[in-house]
Scaffold this active site. Structure first.
Site, PDB file in Angstrom:
ATOM      1  N   LYS A   1       4.391   9.282   8.626  1.00 20.49           N
ATOM      2  CA  LYS A   1       4.133   8.713   9.954  1.00 20.49           C
ATOM      3  C   LYS A   1       5.093   9.248  11.023  1.00 20.49           C
ATOM      4  O   LYS A   1       4.912  10.373  11.476  1.00 20.49           O
ATOM      5  CB  LYS A   1       4.085   7.192   9.850  1.00 20.49           C
ATOM      6  CG  LYS A   1       2.888   6.804   8.947  1.00 20.49           C
ATOM      7  CD  LYS A   1       2.480   5.357   8.932  1.00 20.49           C
ATOM      8  CE  LYS A   1       1.150   5.228   8.209  1.00 20.49           C
ATOM      9  NZ  LYS A   1       1.136   4.374   7.042  1.00 20.49           N
TER      10      LYS A   1
ATOM     11  N   TYR B   1       0.861  -1.195   0.000  1.00 25.39           N
ATOM     12  CA  TYR B   1       0.000   0.000   0.000  1.00 25.39           C
ATOM     13  C   TYR B   1       0.891   1.237   0.000  1.00 25.39           C
ATOM     14  O   TYR B   1       1.850   1.316   0.760  1.00 25.39           O
ATOM     15  CB  TYR B   1      -0.891   0.003   1.243  1.00 25.39           C
ATOM     16  CG  TYR B   1      -1.777   1.226   1.365  1.00 25.39           C
ATOM     17  CD1 TYR B   1      -2.861   1.413   0.500  1.00 25.39           C
ATOM     18  CD2 TYR B   1      -1.537   2.194   2.331  1.00 25.39           C
ATOM     19  CE1 TYR B   1      -3.679   2.536   0.618  1.00 25.39           C
ATOM     20  CE2 TYR B   1      -2.350   3.313   2.452  1.00 25.39           C
ATOM     21  CZ  TYR B   1      -3.419   3.483   1.596  1.00 25.39           C
ATOM     22  OH  TYR B   1      -4.227   4.592   1.702  1.00 25.39           O
TER      23      TYR B   1
ATOM     24  N   ASP C   1       9.350   2.889  -0.299  1.00 27.45           N
ATOM     25  CA  ASP C   1       8.280   3.552   0.453  1.00 27.45           C
ATOM     26  C   ASP C   1       8.450   3.207   1.924  1.00 27.45           C
ATOM     27  O   ASP C   1       8.032   2.153   2.391  1.00 27.45           O
ATOM     28  CB  ASP C   1       6.907   3.116  -0.067  1.00 27.45           C
ATOM     29  CG  ASP C   1       5.787   3.846   0.673  1.00 27.45           C
ATOM     30  OD1 ASP C   1       6.082   4.637   1.586  1.00 27.45           O
ATOM     31  OD2 ASP C   1       4.608   3.600   0.330  1.00 27.45           O
TER      32      ASP C   1
HETATM   33  C1  LIG Z   1       0.509   4.844   5.669  1.00 27.93           C
HETATM   34  C2  LIG Z   1       1.247   4.579   4.412  1.00 27.93           C
HETATM   35  C3  LIG Z   1       1.109   5.381   3.280  1.00 27.93           C
HETATM   36  C4  LIG Z   1       0.096   6.489   3.194  1.00 27.93           C
HETATM   37  O1  LIG Z   1       0.340   7.500   4.094  1.00 27.93           O
HETATM   38  P1  LIG Z   1      -0.881   8.505   4.478  1.00 27.93           P
HETATM   39  O2  LIG Z   1      -0.226   9.510   5.353  1.00 27.93           O
HETATM   40  O3  LIG Z   1      -1.916   7.672   5.149  1.00 27.93           O
HETATM   41  O4  LIG Z   1      -1.365   9.079   3.196  1.00 27.93           O
HETATM   42  C5  LIG Z   1       1.924   5.137   2.198  1.00 27.93           C
HETATM   43  N1  LIG Z   1       2.801   4.127   2.207  1.00 27.93           N
HETATM   44  C6  LIG Z   1       2.958   3.315   3.265  1.00 27.93           C
HETATM   45  C7  LIG Z   1       3.965   2.221   3.213  1.00 27.93           C
HETATM   46  C8  LIG Z   1       2.162   3.503   4.392  1.00 27.93           C
HETATM   47  O5  LIG Z   1       2.298   2.661   5.437  1.00 27.93           O
END
Ligand SMILES: *Cc1c(COP(=O)(O)O)cnc(C)c1O
Length: 429
Positions: free
Chosen positions: A270, A147, A242
């Site tokens: 995060k 994701y 990511d």
């Molecule tokens: C949480 C997350 C996202 C998206 O971040 P948001 O701040 O919720 O838009 C993208 N990539 C990874 C790996 C994530 O865990």
């Protein structure tokens, strides 16, 4: 704690559903896959949170990852308060952007230059735009079960057949747009080789979760990581790690440090915002020179680099930097939680596999091993529901989905572990 009072949570959820789709601002919060009334959390301290009825829980969500220091860490709260007293936002450069960028660079030398944004979604969306601008290519490759936020081109699932282009995984995403995203199989170096043999010349970038957290925790195979770097270099595609979830969590320098990765671009979020909305993308200087106003790739934000978010992120990174022993504590608690849950589930005769990397952990209710998305999707969701509700009733707030990572914070300790294991024991008694 059986029969805990939830009338205020119920009242609020009823009111919320009339106003907000699903009663929430982000889908998984609605408890859709586990059932029951979502808790409206109104207070947090350290490892604990309290709901609108006053019930107290050991928290393993940690706002879905940011709160590695626990809730309302005094230094983070103080930094935000002091910064807020000077003004909330200026839409002009701010000294804290420089300070936070420097703090990021100290642990992520691969981020030679970076741009702050407000969410992980924006970070991955922008990183892909930069990769396309830099390479002059249109296609990107992602992996099933990874994701990367909700940008159109990333809400894509595998089409039929092994090598087909993606199709939308959400209504509202045009086929044509999804068709620019190839969907590969995680942890499968041979399949990756085949994708590159067919499409390599057109691939601008490969984006991946260096440890999958969003299909439940799935650690990477070293040969998969090696193939990612080798093939992207060979075909002139950029490699985007990511690290929105793993950044600063798996080590000070995230998965990049832990696995010795050499990505061209990294996305962070995060923990970077310490509980406030901040994220970033960055990497090789020549690639980041594409970004406006230096280069032709446009990307902007009214609240980007917001001083409060910068202050919260900086205070968080400074606490991690000052106390590197935090990572050993996270590892130790994670290991005890994993061993304790395994013992409970084994004693109860419940099939399970617990995947953990550092302070990220998922209980899959299947024999396993779980090394990829196919295996993860075999988890028994009914068993998970039972586990989840027993924990909730026992005062433990676990992520309300079978396919999420539970997060340990530096504030978790012995009493939290005891409460968690006692509740888990009751689930399958
Ligand atoms: C949480 C997350 C996202 C998206 O971040 P948001 O701040 O919720 O838009 C993208 N990539 C990874 C790996 C994530 O865990």
């Amino acid at each position: 704690m059986r029969g805990m009072r939830t009338s205020e949570n119920e009242r609020l959820f009823h009111a919320a559903r009339a106003l907000l789709p699903g009663g929430v601002s982000s889908p998984v919060r609605a408890f859709g896959s586990v059932g029951g009334t979502p808790r409206f959390l109104v207070k947090g301290r350290g490892s604990r949170v309290w709901d609108a009825d006053g019930n107290e829980y050991v928290d393993y969500v940690g706002s879905w990852g940011p709160l590695i220091l626990g809730h309302a860490h005094p230094e983070v709260v103080r930094a935000v308060q002091e910064t807020a007293a000077q003004g909330l936002s200026f839409g002009a450069p701010h000294p804290l952007e420089v300070a936070l960028a420097e703090a990021v660079r100290r642990v992520y030398p691969v981020l030679e230059r970076l741009r702050f944004v407000n969410s992980g979604t924006e970070a991955t969306m922008s990183a892909l735009r930069v990769a396309r601008g830099f390479t002059g290519r249109d296609h990107v490759l992602k992996f099933r079960g990874n994701y990367h936020g909700h940008a159109d081109g990333l809400l894509v699932e595998a089409g039929s057949g092994a090598l087909t282009f993606g199709r939308p995984s959400s209504a509202g995403v045009p086929e044509a747009y999804a068709g620019l995203t190839l969907v590969g199989s995680y942890n499968d170096p041979e399949a990756l080789e085949a994708v590159f043999a067919h499409h390599g010349e057109n691939i601008a970038a490969v984006i991946f979760e260096p440890v999958v957290g969003n299909a439940g925790v799935i650690p990477p195979k070293p040969e998969f990581l090696a193939a990612l770097r080798r093939l992207t270099r060979e075909y002139g595609a950029l490699l985007i790690a990511d690290e929105v979830m793993t950044g600063f969590r798996l080590a000070p320098g995230g998965a990049t440090e832990r696995y010795g990765l050499e990505p061209d671009l990294v996305t962070l979020g995060k923990i970077l915002g310490g509980g406030l909305p901040a994220a970033a993308y960055g990497g090789r200087a020549e690639v980041m020179a594409q970004v406006a106003p230096e280069g032709p790739v446009y990307q902007a934000g009214t609240l980007s680099g917001n001083p409060l978010a910068m202050a919260a992120g900086l205070a968080t990174l400074q606490a991690l930097e000052r106390e590197p022993g935090i990572y050993d504590r996270l590892e130790a608690y994670g290991a005890r939680l994993q061993a304790g849950l395994a013992e409970v589930l084994t004693a109860a005769g419940v099939p399970h596999t617990i995947n953990r990397v550092g302070s990220m952990l998922t209980v899959f209710f299947t024999e396993g091993p779980v090394g990829g998305f196919e295996a993860a999707s075999k988890t028994d969701t009914a068993a998970f529901r039972r586990f989840f509700h027993a924990l909730l009733e026992g005062g433990v707030y676990w992520p309300p989905s079978a396919y999420e990572a539970a997060f340990v914070s530096a504030a978790h300790g012995d009493e939290d572990l005891e409460r968690t294991l006692a509740a888990a024991r009751r689930a399958f008694a």
